[in-house]
Design an enzyme around this catalytic site. Structure first.
Site, PDB file in Angstrom:
ATOM      1  N   LYS A   1       0.837  -1.200   0.000  1.00 14.00           N
ATOM      2  CA  LYS A   1       0.000   0.000   0.000  1.00 14.00           C
ATOM      3  C   LYS A   1       0.880   1.262   0.000  1.00 14.00           C
ATOM      4  O   LYS A   1       2.094   1.174   0.224  1.00 14.00           O
ATOM      5  CB  LYS A   1      -0.928  -0.051   1.215  1.00 14.00           C
ATOM      6  CG  LYS A   1      -1.900  -1.243   1.159  1.00 14.00           C
ATOM      7  CD  LYS A   1      -2.787  -1.280   2.386  1.00 14.00           C
ATOM      8  CE  LYS A   1      -3.779  -2.424   2.279  1.00 14.00           C
ATOM      9  NZ  LYS A   1      -4.696  -2.477   3.440  1.00 14.00           N
TER      10      LYS A   1
ATOM     11  N   TYR B   1     -12.764  -2.481  -3.351  1.00 12.32           N
ATOM     12  CA  TYR B   1     -13.312  -2.454  -1.994  1.00 12.32           C
ATOM     13  C   TYR B   1     -14.846  -2.409  -1.978  1.00 12.32           C
ATOM     14  O   TYR B   1     -15.433  -1.898  -1.028  1.00 12.32           O
ATOM     15  CB  TYR B   1     -12.724  -1.255  -1.229  1.00 12.32           C
ATOM     16  CG  TYR B   1     -11.274  -1.438  -0.837  1.00 12.32           C
ATOM     17  CD1 TYR B   1     -10.873  -2.507  -0.033  1.00 12.32           C
ATOM     18  CD2 TYR B   1     -10.291  -0.545  -1.270  1.00 12.32           C
ATOM     19  CE1 TYR B   1      -9.542  -2.685   0.330  1.00 12.32           C
ATOM     20  CE2 TYR B   1      -8.959  -0.713  -0.905  1.00 12.32           C
ATOM     21  CZ  TYR B   1      -8.592  -1.785  -0.107  1.00 12.32           C
ATOM     22  OH  TYR B   1      -7.275  -1.959   0.259  1.00 12.32           O
TER      23      TYR B   1
ATOM     24  N   ASN C   1      -1.948  -0.208   7.299  1.00 10.36           N
ATOM     25  CA  ASN C   1      -1.432  -1.560   7.573  1.00 10.36           C
ATOM     26  C   ASN C   1      -0.551  -2.112   6.448  1.00 10.36           C
ATOM     27  O   ASN C   1      -0.421  -3.324   6.275  1.00 10.36           O
ATOM     28  CB  ASN C   1      -2.568  -2.518   7.958  1.00 10.36           C
ATOM     29  CG  ASN C   1      -3.588  -2.713   6.860  1.00 10.36           C
ATOM     30  OD1 ASN C   1      -3.503  -2.084   5.812  1.00 10.36           O
ATOM     31  ND2 ASN C   1      -4.541  -3.600   7.081  1.00 10.36           N
TER      32      ASN C   1
ATOM     33  N   HIS D   1      -1.741  -5.520   1.375  1.00  9.95           N
ATOM     34  CA  HIS D   1      -3.003  -6.233   1.155  1.00  9.95           C
ATOM     35  C   HIS D   1      -2.707  -7.603   0.582  1.00  9.95           C
ATOM     36  O   HIS D   1      -1.795  -7.752  -0.225  1.00  9.95           O
ATOM     37  CB  HIS D   1      -3.886  -5.461   0.161  1.00  9.95           C
ATOM     38  CG  HIS D   1      -5.048  -6.283  -0.325  1.00  9.95           C
ATOM     39  ND1 HIS D   1      -6.214  -6.405   0.397  1.00  9.95           N
ATOM     40  CD2 HIS D   1      -5.189  -7.075  -1.424  1.00  9.95           C
ATOM     41  CE1 HIS D   1      -7.034  -7.226  -0.255  1.00  9.95           C
ATOM     42  NE2 HIS D   1      -6.441  -7.636  -1.359  1.00  9.95           N
TER      43      HIS D   1
ATOM     44  N   GLU E   1      -9.410 -10.199  -7.971  1.00  8.47           N
ATOM     45  CA  GLU E   1      -8.478  -9.078  -7.805  1.00  8.47           C
ATOM     46  C   GLU E   1      -7.391  -9.077  -8.888  1.00  8.47           C
ATOM     47  O   GLU E   1      -7.020  -8.030  -9.399  1.00  8.47           O
ATOM     48  CB  GLU E   1      -7.876  -9.120  -6.397  1.00  8.47           C
ATOM     49  CG  GLU E   1      -8.914  -8.785  -5.341  1.00  8.47           C
ATOM     50  CD  GLU E   1      -8.472  -9.000  -3.900  1.00  8.47           C
ATOM     51  OE1 GLU E   1      -9.291  -8.780  -3.005  1.00  8.47           O
ATOM     52  OE2 GLU E   1      -7.309  -9.389  -3.678  1.00  8.47           O
TER      53      GLU E   1
HETATM   54  N1  LIG Z   1     -11.478  -0.107  11.421  1.00  6.98           N
HETATM   55  C1  LIG Z   1     -10.801   0.281  10.344  1.00  6.98           C
HETATM   56  N2  LIG Z   1     -10.389   1.542  10.199  1.00  6.98           N
HETATM   57  C2  LIG Z   1      -9.701   1.939   9.107  1.00  6.98           C
HETATM   58  N3  LIG Z   1      -9.372   1.109   8.088  1.00  6.98           N
HETATM   59  C3  LIG Z   1      -9.754  -0.161   8.190  1.00  6.98           C
HETATM   60  C4  LIG Z   1     -10.480  -0.642   9.311  1.00  6.98           C
HETATM   61  N4  LIG Z   1     -10.727  -1.960   9.119  1.00  6.98           N
HETATM   62  C5  LIG Z   1     -10.161  -2.276   7.927  1.00  6.98           C
HETATM   63  N5  LIG Z   1      -9.594  -1.196   7.392  1.00  6.98           N
HETATM   64  C6  LIG Z   1      -8.886  -1.116   6.104  1.00  6.98           C
HETATM   65  O1  LIG Z   1      -9.682  -1.794   5.137  1.00  6.98           O
HETATM   66  C7  LIG Z   1      -8.823  -2.660   4.454  1.00  6.98           C
HETATM   67  C8  LIG Z   1      -9.461  -3.857   3.837  1.00  6.98           C
HETATM   68  O2  LIG Z   1      -8.436  -4.562   3.186  1.00  6.98           O
HETATM   69  P1  LIG Z   1      -7.120  -4.986   3.977  1.00  6.98           P
HETATM   70  O3  LIG Z   1      -7.451  -6.178   4.821  1.00  6.98           O
HETATM   71  O4  LIG Z   1      -6.022  -5.064   3.026  1.00  6.98           O
HETATM   72  O5  LIG Z   1      -6.783  -3.793   4.952  1.00  6.98           O
HETATM   73  C9  LIG Z   1      -7.855  -3.131   5.537  1.00  6.98           C
HETATM   74  C10 LIG Z   1      -7.542  -1.821   6.191  1.00  6.98           C
HETATM   75  O6  LIG Z   1      -6.596  -1.074   5.409  1.00  6.98           O
END
Ligand SMILES: Nc1ncnc2c1ncn2[C@@H]1O[C@@H]2COP(=O)(O)O[C@H]2[C@H]1O
Length: 180
Positions: free
Chosen positions: A41, A81, A144, A147, A158
């Site tokens: 990311k 998403y 985070n 992905h 995807e």
């Molecule tokens: N509570 C949250 N607050 C902000 N971002 C979130 C939250 N939960 C999930 N995400 C984001 O949504 C994304 C969905 O894909 P990922 O699992 O790659 O990583 C996740 C986070 O980047």
């Protein structure tokens, strides 16, 4: 007839006209040919984690099938998403993911979808074990760094969304017989 540069470009344009759904089957491989979609990311790119992440997948024994640096459009991200569209963090997520380039990749190997998820750690870095990518390199769920597809079916969708068929490379790994 030997294909000319022009005719190769025509083929590429033709391929782009094929509906994305029609290409899903071609990426839906199983066994040692299973594929997953991984994206470093924008925060991961900014924090120079690309090399470390690629290194981990290579060292584990997975095969790199595609890799590109891409600034994701809001249109692409809204498809990616789609299932999260009603979540309160959705708009923050879209602006975060479109804030800079992403390194999009396809990795191939036995059980790569599930293994990659373990390598990544939990969605929330606070719940991730220290040896995982998120457990080692980030602290907050909204940043985070990486992905990974959560199922073989999501991986197929995807990969079809982020890559053209012509960007997925078939090549023989010389270390294959030392891994399988
Ligand atoms: N509570 C949250 N607050 C902000 N971002 C979130 C939250 N939960 C999930 N995400 C984001 O949504 C994304 C969905 O894909 P990922 O699992 O790659 O990583 C996740 C986070 O980047």
């Amino acid at each position: 007839m030997k294909p000319t540069k022009r005719s190769l470009r025509d083929l590429q344009e033709l391929e782009d006209l094929v509906p994305k759904q029609a290409r899903i089957d071609e990426t839906g491989w199983t066994g040692v040919n299973e594929r997953t979609f991984i994206a470093v990311k924008p925060d991961g790119v900014q924090r120079k984690l690309v090399g470390e992440i690629v290194r981990r997948f290579e060292k584990r024994g997975f095969k790199l099938v595609a890799l590109k640096l891409v600034k994701a459009s809001e249109e692409l991200l809204s498809e990616h998403y789609w299932e999260l569209r009603n979540k309160p963090f959705y708009s923050t997520l879209i602006s975060y993911m479109s804030s800079g380039p992403v390194v999009a990749m396809v990795w191939q190997g036995l059980d790569v979808v599930q293994t990659a998820r373990k390598m990544l750690g939990e969605t929330n870095p606070a719940d991730s074990l220290p040896g995982t990518i998120r457990g080692a390199f980030c602290v907050e769920v909204g940043k985070n760094v990486i992905h990974g597809s959560d199922s073989v079916e999501s991986a197929q969708k995807e990969i079809s969304l982020w890559f053209r068929q012509s960007e997925l490379h078939r090549w023989e790994s010389s270390s294959k017989n030392w891994i399988y």
